[in-house]
Design a protein around this motif. Structure first.
Motif, PDB file in Angstrom:
ATOM      1  N   VAL A 104      -2.563   6.738   7.163  1.00  0.00           N
ATOM      2  CA  VAL A 104      -2.828   5.502   7.917  1.00  0.00           C
ATOM      3  C   VAL A 104      -3.029   5.792   9.400  1.00  0.00           C
ATOM      4  O   VAL A 104      -3.702   5.037  10.099  1.00  0.00           O
ATOM      5  CB  VAL A 104      -1.676   4.495   7.698  1.00  0.00           C
ATOM      6  CG1 VAL A 104      -1.865   3.228   8.537  1.00  0.00           C
ATOM      7  CG2 VAL A 104      -1.566   4.119   6.222  1.00  0.00           C
ATOM      8  N   LEU A 105      -2.443   6.905   9.891  1.00  0.00           N
ATOM      9  CA  LEU A 105      -2.523   7.224  11.321  1.00  0.00           C
ATOM     10  C   LEU A 105      -3.962   7.281  11.801  1.00  0.00           C
ATOM     11  O   LEU A 105      -4.278   6.828  12.906  1.00  0.00           O
ATOM     12  CB  LEU A 105      -1.808   8.548  11.602  1.00  0.00           C
ATOM     13  CG  LEU A 105      -1.882   9.045  13.054  1.00  0.00           C
ATOM     14  CD1 LEU A 105      -1.262   8.038  14.003  1.00  0.00           C
ATOM     15  CD2 LEU A 105      -1.199  10.407  13.178  1.00  0.00           C
ATOM     16  N   GLU A 106      -4.851   7.848  10.982  1.00  0.00           N
ATOM     17  CA  GLU A 106      -6.259   7.967  11.380  1.00  0.00           C
ATOM     18  C   GLU A 106      -6.860   6.601  11.703  1.00  0.00           C
ATOM     19  O   GLU A 106      -7.626   6.459  12.666  1.00  0.00           O
ATOM     20  CB  GLU A 106      -7.049   8.629  10.253  1.00  0.00           C
ATOM     21  CG  GLU A 106      -8.545   8.753  10.535  1.00  0.00           C
ATOM     22  CD  GLU A 106      -9.307   9.297   9.338  1.00  0.00           C
ATOM     23  OE1 GLU A 106     -10.551   9.284   9.377  1.00  0.00           O
ATOM     24  OE2 GLU A 106      -8.652   9.725   8.360  1.00  0.00           O
ATOM     25  N   LYS A 107      -6.499   5.594  10.903  1.00  0.00           N
ATOM     26  CA  LYS A 107      -7.016   4.243  11.138  1.00  0.00           C
ATOM     27  C   LYS A 107      -6.419   3.638  12.406  1.00  0.00           C
ATOM     28  O   LYS A 107      -7.103   2.955  13.171  1.00  0.00           O
ATOM     29  CB  LYS A 107      -6.721   3.343   9.935  1.00  0.00           C
ATOM     30  CG  LYS A 107      -7.307   3.843   8.624  1.00  0.00           C
ATOM     31  CD  LYS A 107      -8.812   3.861   8.670  1.00  0.00           C
ATOM     32  CE  LYS A 107      -9.405   4.290   7.343  1.00  0.00           C
ATOM     33  NZ  LYS A 107     -10.872   4.351   7.362  1.00  0.00           N
ATOM     34  N   LEU A 108      -5.135   3.897  12.626  1.00  0.00           N
ATOM     35  CA  LEU A 108      -4.488   3.357  13.822  1.00  0.00           C
ATOM     36  C   LEU A 108      -5.100   3.953  15.083  1.00  0.00           C
ATOM     37  O   LEU A 108      -5.313   3.249  16.074  1.00  0.00           O
ATOM     38  CB  LEU A 108      -2.982   3.636  13.776  1.00  0.00           C
ATOM     39  CG  LEU A 108      -2.203   3.053  12.593  1.00  0.00           C
ATOM     40  CD1 LEU A 108      -0.721   3.384  12.728  1.00  0.00           C
ATOM     41  CD2 LEU A 108      -2.407   1.555  12.490  1.00  0.00           C
ATOM     42  N   VAL A 109      -5.370   5.249  15.054  1.00  0.00           N
ATOM     43  CA  VAL A 109      -5.987   5.903  16.214  1.00  0.00           C
ATOM     44  C   VAL A 109      -7.361   5.309  16.487  1.00  0.00           C
ATOM     45  O   VAL A 109      -7.798   5.192  17.638  1.00  0.00           O
ATOM     46  CB  VAL A 109      -6.096   7.427  15.967  1.00  0.00           C
ATOM     47  CG1 VAL A 109      -6.868   8.099  17.105  1.00  0.00           C
ATOM     48  CG2 VAL A 109      -4.710   8.046  15.844  1.00  0.00           C
ATOM     49  N   GLY A 110      -8.071   4.878  15.428  1.00  0.00           N
ATOM     50  CA  GLY A 110      -9.396   4.284  15.590  1.00  0.00           C
ATOM     51  C   GLY A 110      -9.384   2.862  16.109  1.00  0.00           C
ATOM     52  O   GLY A 110     -10.444   2.266  16.305  1.00  0.00           O
ATOM     53  N   GLY A 111      -8.188   2.298  16.320  1.00  0.00           N
ATOM     54  CA  GLY A 111      -8.107   0.954  16.902  1.00  0.00           C
ATOM     55  C   GLY A 111      -7.684  -0.124  15.935  1.00  0.00           C
ATOM     56  O   GLY A 111      -7.705  -1.304  16.283  1.00  0.00           O
ATOM     57  N   ALA A 112      -7.311   0.251  14.681  1.00  0.00           N
ATOM     58  CA  ALA A 112      -6.919  -0.752  13.696  1.00  0.00           C
ATOM     59  C   ALA A 112      -5.480  -1.189  13.915  1.00  0.00           C
ATOM     60  O   ALA A 112      -4.658  -0.438  14.451  1.00  0.00           O
ATOM     61  CB  ALA A 112      -7.080  -0.203  12.282  1.00  0.00           C
TER      62      ALA A 112
END
Length: 537
Positions: A102-110
């Motif tokens: 999920v971290l990848e999505k959070l870093v992308g602004g989600a």
């Protein structure tokens, strides 16, 4: 907030007095830190810089940098720790755990969806809506993100862990951490969990090795941003149609089976409802100018009714900017581009009537009754009483009643609702589109007046709202009554004419209006002034 590159306005060494003030602010914002810990975080002599910058959406942010790493940032007078600080003090904030993918999505602004949470054996931390929280990954207590809770823990559990859980402010690997202007690009440290029982690493590895599970985990985030900065949803595309249908129903995206409107029409209605509710209940004049993205993320989403999910892309507007353009045309808000490519709400017409569709009294009554039944608001012990949920409270209660009036009888509820609505009327003619106008319709007024020559005249006013041309009416009456008629401006009325007929001609007017034009008697006043028939001798 820092998912994209930011623009630095200034970078200066902090003054002694400002350093002391910052230390006091940190102690006040984070009472869990001891005096010694505050002194370490905000050192007395070591290099400490203040960086003023503009995030990609236009937010003005102040970042405090120590030893080349950002340790704190300030937004709208609120102080937040960075992940660098939380690595030193991992228990500073209530902590929630998610999966590494999920971290990848959070870093992308989600933002983080509640289905993405991992619930520990001891349960979720107790937080309230708006509380600052830290996000960690399974097996590591080192925080990877800082966010604001979109609902309380109790509401999370009541929702079945569905919906938007946290609005993310800052993450590990975002531009605040890994840009050339800030952060030493440190690797994520490993901090052992506090759990008494060791984690089941074998089970964890098998889960992470399952491609299907990995794909599902990629779907556990909400509201990222597209290239235009518009909020968007990320949903899983691997599920079958039946599974997708069930997921959509659980999120409130499918059309209500009892509602004949399309999903797009329902989403348009929900969008405007959340917009108006946010303006009425959350936004204050002191908040303006307010970034449109902040208005959407911090105010409109939180006004979405339980069981529903606001998705602008499923509305007819598709983008927030287009919806706000429509609201600006209706003169509810004023939107301006205060900086290049960044729009803000700069003014709100707080007295705007919030106009909507034209409804008849019976339709209003049906809507209110159905709403109360659908939301289980009818008192179980007394069917004559209706419990007031937040939406009904906002609609019908005065400010001094908000915390005292919990229930109302049906008749009182309906009466209050009707009083809040703006009156309007509709006039229909055969073969023509109905004419709808705001306000109350005035009845046709028939009166008798005495002229200087001591002769009586009949005066008729307010013919125009009923589609009657005063000149045509005067011509018809002149022929039928064999009396002179005149058409003059009506005193005290703008753009209105009155008809005068010599003599008492109320009887002729009665036949013309009631029998030929078929106007309801209740919309005509003065018919009782017709001459009395002569008594027989």
């Amino acid at each position: 907030m820092f998912a994209k590159a930011f623009r630095v306005k200034s970078n200066t060494a902090i003054k002694g007095s400002d350093r002391r003030r910052l230390r006091a602010d940190v102690a006040a914002a984070f009472p869990g830190l001891g005096t010694d810990q505050v002194s370490v975080l905000v050192p007395g002599k070591e290099e400490l810089n203040t960086v003023k910058l503009y995030a990609h959406r236009g937010d003005a942010v102040t970042v405090y940098v120590s030893g080349g790493n950002p340790i704190l940032f300030e937004l709208e007078k609120n102080l937040y720790p960075t992940v660098y600080t939380l690595w030193s003090y991992p228990d500073l904030l209530p902590t929630f755990t998610t999966w590494p993918l999920v971290l990848e999505k959070l870093v992308g602004g989600a933002d983080l969806m509640l289905p993405g949470l991992v619930v520990p054996p001891a349960g979720l931390p107790q937080v309230q809506k708006g509380d600052l929280c830290a996000i960690t990954l399974v097996g590591n207590r080192a925080p990877v993100a800082v966010g604001i809770a979109a609902m309380s823990t109790a509401e999370m559990l009541t929702s079945g862990l569905k919906g938007r859980g946290f609005s993310m402010l800052h993450t590990y690997q975002d531009h605040l951490c890994f840009s050339r202007r800030s952060g030493d690009k440190s690797s994520l440290p490993s901090i052992a969990p506090l759990a008494l029982d060791p984690p089941d690493l074998e089970k964890e590895e098998s889960i992470m090795a399952d491609p299907a599970m990995q794909e599902d985990l990629r779907c556990l985030t909400l509201e990222g941003e597209d290239e235009n900065g518009e909020a968007q949803q990320q949903m899983c595309g691997r599920k079958s149609l039946s599974e997708a249908s069930e997921d959509s129903n659980s999120r409130g995206l499918n059309p209500d089976p009892t509602d004949s409107r399309t999903l797009q029409e329902q989403m348009d209605e929900l969008l405007q409802r959340c917009f108006l509710h946010a303006l009425k209940c959350q936004v204050k004049k002191a908040d303006l100018p307010l970034l449109t993205s902040t208005f959407l993320g911090n105010h409109m989403f939180s006004c979405c009714p339980k069981g529903r999910q606001l998705d602008i892309k499923k509305s007819s507007y598709r983008k927030l900017s287009k919806f706000l353009q429509q609201m600006q045309q209706e003169q509810i808000v004023q939107v301006e581009e205060l900086s290049k490519g960044v729009e803000s709400i700069v003014a709100v017409d707080w007295k705007h009537p919030r106009k909507g569709s034209i409804l008849e009294g019976g339709e209003v009554r049906t809507i209110i009754i159905n709403y109360a039944k659908k939301n289980d608001l009818v008192d179980a012990n007394n069917k004559n009483l209706v419990k007031l949920d937040p939406i009904l409270c906002d609609c019908i209660l005065e400010k001094n009643e908000q915390h005292t009036v919990m229930k109302l009888p049906w008749d009182s509820l309906l009466t209050r609702c009707f009083e809040k609505l703006q009156p309007a009327y509709q006039v229909s003619f055969p073969g023509q589109e109905p004419i709808v106008k705001k306000g109350k319709i005035c009845p046709i007024d028939i009166s008798l007046a005495q002229r200087a020559s001591n002769k009586k005249v009949t005066v008729v006013r307010n013919l125009e709202p009923y589609g009657l041309d005063p000149c045509s009416v005067a011509s018809i009456l002149q022929q039928r009554c064999q009396a002179s008629t005149t058409v003059t401006p009506a005193p005290g009325a703008k753009d209105s004419l009155q008809v005068q007929i010599q003599g008492n001609q109320v009887h002729h007017l009665s036949r013309l209006l009631l029998e030929e034009y078929r106007l309801p008697r209740k919309y005509i006043q003065g018919l009782e002034k017709a001459p009395k028939p002569a008594k027989k001798k």
